[in-house]
Design a protein around this motif. Structure first.
Motif, mmCIF file in Angstrom:
data_model
loop_
_atom_site.group_PDB
_atom_site.id
_atom_site.type_symbol
_atom_site.label_atom_id
_atom_site.label_comp_id
_atom_site.label_asym_id
_atom_site.label_seq_id
_atom_site.Cartn_x
_atom_site.Cartn_y
_atom_site.Cartn_z
ATOM 1 N N HIS A 10 0.846 -1.192 0.000
ATOM 2 C CA HIS A 10 0.000 0.000 0.000
ATOM 3 C C HIS A 10 0.879 1.238 0.000
ATOM 4 C CE1 HIS A 10 -2.720 -3.009 1.841
ATOM 5 N NE2 HIS A 10 -3.659 -2.341 1.221
ATOM 6 N N ILE A 12 0.387 5.748 0.150
ATOM 7 C CA ILE A 12 -0.444 6.946 0.139
ATOM 8 C C ILE A 12 0.430 8.134 -0.239
ATOM 9 C CG2 ILE A 12 -1.892 8.502 1.510
ATOM 10 C CD1 ILE A 12 -2.581 6.123 3.284
ATOM 11 N N LYS A 13 0.004 8.875 -1.258
ATOM 12 C CA LYS A 13 0.742 10.034 -1.751
ATOM 13 C C LYS A 13 -0.233 11.211 -1.888
ATOM 14 C CE LYS A 13 4.897 8.286 -2.600
ATOM 15 N NZ LYS A 13 6.151 8.858 -2.036
ATOM 16 N N THR A 14 0.334 12.393 -2.056
ATOM 17 C CA THR A 14 -0.496 13.576 -2.314
ATOM 18 C C THR A 14 -0.321 14.024 -3.762
ATOM 19 O OG1 THR A 14 1.261 15.015 -1.522
ATOM 20 C CG2 THR A 14 -0.427 14.357 0.071
ATOM 21 N N SER A 86 -5.323 7.082 -8.365
ATOM 22 C CA SER A 86 -5.617 6.147 -7.280
ATOM 23 C C SER A 86 -6.176 4.857 -7.875
ATOM 24 C CB SER A 86 -6.639 6.740 -6.310
ATOM 25 O OG SER A 86 -6.108 7.871 -5.654
ATOM 26 N N ARG A 110 -1.608 -1.065 -3.883
ATOM 27 C CA ARG A 110 -2.759 -0.153 -3.793
ATOM 28 C C ARG A 110 -2.234 1.261 -3.580
ATOM 29 N NH1 ARG A 110 -7.814 -0.267 -5.233
ATOM 30 N NH2 ARG A 110 -8.009 -2.364 -4.378
ATOM 31 N N THR A 112 -3.070 5.226 -3.170
ATOM 32 C CA THR A 112 -4.086 6.224 -2.862
ATOM 33 C C THR A 112 -3.460 7.602 -2.987
ATOM 34 O OG1 THR A 112 -5.179 4.723 -1.314
ATOM 35 C CG2 THR A 112 -5.710 7.067 -1.132
ATOM 36 N N LEU A 114 -4.082 11.568 -2.369
ATOM 37 C CA LEU A 114 -4.951 12.498 -1.621
ATOM 38 C C LEU A 114 -4.781 13.928 -2.114
ATOM 39 C CD1 LEU A 114 -4.356 11.048 1.943
ATOM 40 C CD2 LEU A 114 -6.210 10.511 0.355
#
Lengths: 114, 116
Positions: A10, A12-14, A86, A110, A112, A114
């Motif tokens: 997993h 998570i990035k912006t 995403s 995965r 995501t 943001l």
């Protein structure tokens, strides 16, 4: 015999950031394909690497790039991330010859945004 | 245009009942044909494939599929569904080559729900 492995699981990035995903193919496979699977959709082909070169490309912008190393492992790079990036990113490996002439998929990463 | 159509987005069956998932393709020449299964949050597992020969192919977990050239179809079947078969099923096509594999085209998937 290890199957196709991907890292990380997993991420998570912006928006605007860059990301690198990694894939190791099955033993005996020399070709790596990358797919993007948005939620509720089937996988969409991004590109394929063989002999360290991009052999085929799908309808994805140049923000998506890749690399294949001499040991056949591969990276997928995405620049200037958008919310729409995403998705689950799947790597598949294959080769030439009986038993290698089918694409076998890893568990995916995965991503995501943001 | 090349495409794969899976007309059923969702299918619900009772455990022990038979199952048929539909797949139609548009590809020009006859492609290689595949069925993959995906459990929640997982990658794709190959169920079976058709390259040539007998048009009824057997796969893992008791699944079979029949290739019908005249209908451009490759439907997946199972005589008796188990609760563990609940997952998403994808039909895919790829070009016939002797130099490795190339781009696969996938359908949008059929989500199978199994009632106890």
């Amino acid at each position: 015999d290890a199957g196709v492995t991907q890292s990380p699981t997993h991420l998570i990035k912006t928006r605007g950031q860059q990301v690198t995903l990694r894939c190791s193919p099955k033993s005996g496979h020399d070709t790596v394909s990358w797919y993007q699977q948005a939620l509720g959709q089937g996988p969409q082909f991004i590109f394929q690497y063989y002999e360290e070169e991009e052999r085929q490309r799908g309808n994805f912008p140049d923000r998506f790039s890749g690399h294949q190393y001499p040991n056949y492992s591969s990276e997928l790079n995405v620049n200037a991330l958008l919310l729409g990036d995403s998705a689950l990113y799947l790597c598949a490996s294959s080769g030439v010859g009986t038993g290698t002439d089918t694409q076998y998929f890893g568990p995916g990463t995965r991503l995501t945004v943001l | 245009a090349q495409s794969v159509t899976q007309p059923d987005i969702h299918i619900t069956v009772s455990e022990g009942a038979s199952l048929e998932l539909r797949c139609n393709y548009s590809y020009g020449a006859t492609p290689y044909l595949f069925w993959y299964v995906q459990s929640p949050g997982q990658g794709l597992q190959l169920l079976l494939k058709y390259f040539s020969g007998d048009t009824l192919v057997q796969g893992i977990k008791g699944f079979e599929a029949e290739f019908k050239r005249s209908q451009s179809s490759f439907n997946l079947r199972k005589p008796s569904v188990h609760w563990s078969d609940a997952a998403e099923y994808f039909c895919a096509v790829g070009p016939r080559t002797t130099s490795g594999t190339y781009k696969y085209i996938f359908g949008t998937g059929t989500r199978l729900k199994v009632l106890a």
